[in-house]
Design an enzyme around this catalytic site. Structure first.
Site, short mmCIF file in Angstrom:
data_model
loop_
_atom_site.label_atom_id
_atom_site.label_comp_id
_atom_site.label_asym_id
_atom_site.label_seq_id
_atom_site.Cartn_x
_atom_site.Cartn_y
_atom_site.Cartn_z
N TYR A 1 13.85 -6.60 3.03
CA TYR A 1 12.71 -6.05 2.29
C TYR A 1 12.53 -6.85 1.00
O TYR A 1 13.52 -7.15 0.32
CB TYR A 1 12.97 -4.58 1.93
CG TYR A 1 11.93 -4.00 0.98
CD1 TYR A 1 10.85 -3.28 1.46
CD2 TYR A 1 12.02 -4.21 -0.41
CE1 TYR A 1 9.88 -2.78 0.61
CE2 TYR A 1 11.05 -3.72 -1.27
CZ TYR A 1 9.99 -3.01 -0.76
OH TYR A 1 9.02 -2.52 -1.60
N GLU B 1 4.21 -7.00 -0.87
CA GLU B 1 5.44 -6.51 -0.22
C GLU B 1 5.55 -7.08 1.20
O GLU B 1 4.57 -7.14 1.92
CB GLU B 1 5.38 -4.97 -0.14
CG GLU B 1 6.56 -4.34 0.56
CD GLU B 1 6.36 -2.84 0.78
OE1 GLU B 1 6.68 -2.06 -0.12
OE2 GLU B 1 5.86 -2.46 1.87
#
Ligand code: GDP
Ligand code: MN
Length: 382
Positions: free
Chosen positions: A101, A189
């Protein structure tokens, strides 16, 4: 401006971040044609403005044309958290060794950018933050200094990714940071950022939010307008020339002046309620404007009570009071209203409202008192 995944990937690709080859489709045959061109296996992915598509059945691997057809027809029209899928993205399937992530956002209280990187990707980062917060390596970046390669490498090492991923991750993170800053993004993201068995690092998903106020610097962002999620309430309010922002609570808010309207939203939250909207009716709280505002709020089925918070300035209290009474003669309102009227000629205004008070039109002296009443009514009505 929130981008769909495929728009986010296009944005990433323009900064040199590796993404899978793919294309968007709006019908099944188009999806199959894309898959045939790219070559199987492919992934068919719902394009909606929400995450968790995988869990909701909106991300499916297809090994051949039949599977692609099945998945495309199941995903098109699917309801994912209230978002109906109208566009699908078909991309070359990737082999995954590990899922990471990474994100960049702005940390307003630190007045710096915040980078977050975790070896535990593929799942919602909120879940990682809750169960295993030390698995998220955070970095604050001074906007005046930026992010250099050495600092980036240390950050990657702190996140304990597979050492095979280090070089690729550093490269992508630096590019992502450039995209975030130069692209005027509020959020960039990648979840998951993957390490392939072959050692390459690659963006498998894209969540990007761009600052719409920067569009004068990026005329190409106009192409994202069309796919922005539409709030019917906002469209109706803007058509009436009202400064309205839809929120997801149950207390309709009307105030005069942007500052007071924001404080009103805050005070509703402060007393344990949740505002259904921000609405600034501006200086002139006359009957026309008030009626328009009440109409927009009344059409929102989530509204259980209405808080009218007016501070008379140039517009005097009695004009405001007459405006409210006249507006109520014109529009039938379902939810109870609580008025707080203060400022210039407040007492004269209150005297006009007093004889009109009922269970559905109440008055409170203070902003806090009115907010409390409105929230209490929203809870009993809801
Ligand atoms: P989200 O659920 O909305 O975040 O959608 P993602 O694009 O992140 O996809 C969800 C999950 O599907 C990923 O975490 C992967 O595990 C899986 N997935 C997506 N694309 C591929 C792919 O190309 N190959 C494989 N094997 N899995 C994939
Ligand atoms: Mn994802």
């Amino acid at each position: 401006m929130d981008l769909l995944e495929f728009q986010g990937k296009e944005f990433f690709a323009s900064y040199g971040i590796p993404v899978s080859d793919g294309a968007a489709a709006t019908d099944v045959e188009e999806a199959v044609a894309i898959a045939e061109r790219i070559g199987y296996p492919v992934v068919v992915k719902a394009q909606v403005h929400t995450g968790g598509r995988g869990k909701a059945g909106g991300v499916k691997l297809a090994a051949d044309g039949d599977e692609c057809r099945t998945h495309a027809s199941n995903i098109l029209g699917l309801d994912i958290k209230g978002h109906i899928v109208e566009i699908i993205w078909v991309e070359k399937a990737s082999d995954i060794a590990e899922e990471y992530y990474v994100s960049f956002t702005l940390d307003r209280s630190a007045k710096k950018y915040l980078g977050m990187l975790s070896a535990e990707g593929g799942v919602e980062i909120e879940a990682v933050a809750e169960t295993n917060p030390e698995a998220i390596a955070k970095i604050h970046i001074d906007p005046a200094e930026g992010l250099d390669r050495d600092t980036c490498r240390q950050w990657v090492e702190a996140a304990n990714l597979n050492p095979d991923a280090t070089d690729g991750a550093v490269d992508i993170l630096l590019k992502l940071f450039t995209a975030y800053v130069e692209g005027d993004a509020d959020l960039a993201e990648i979840n998951p950022l993957i390490l392939k068995p072959t050692g390459e690092v690659h963006a498998l998903d894209a969540k990007v939010s761009l600052d719409a106020n920067s569009s004068y610097r990026h005329p190409e962002y106009a192409k994202y307008d069309e796919t922005q999620p539409r709030d019917e309430r906002e469209l109706a309010a803007h058509a009436k020339g009202l400064q309205y922002v839809g929120l997801d609570g149950s207390v309709g808010v009307i105030a005069n002046g942007a500052g007071l309207a924001m404080s009103t939203v805050d005070v509703v939250n402060q007393v344990g309620g949740s505002p259904a909207n921000f609405l600034d009716i501006g200086g002139g709280a006359n009957a026309d404007v008030m009626a328009g505002a009440l109409e927009v709020i009344n059409n929102d089925p989530a509204v259980k009570s209405i808080f009218i918070n007016i501070f008379g300035g140039i517009t005097r209290g009695e004009e405001v009071a007459n405006g409210i009474i006249e507006a109520l003669n014109r529009v039938d309102i379902d939810a109870p209203i609580v008025v707080r009227l203060d400022g210039t000629n407040a007492e004269e205004g209150r005297a006009i409202l007093r004889p009109a008070l009922t269970d559905s039109l109440r008055m409170e002296e203070t902003m806090l008192g009115a907010a409390t009443k409105a929230v209490e009514l929203a809870k009993t009505e809801g």
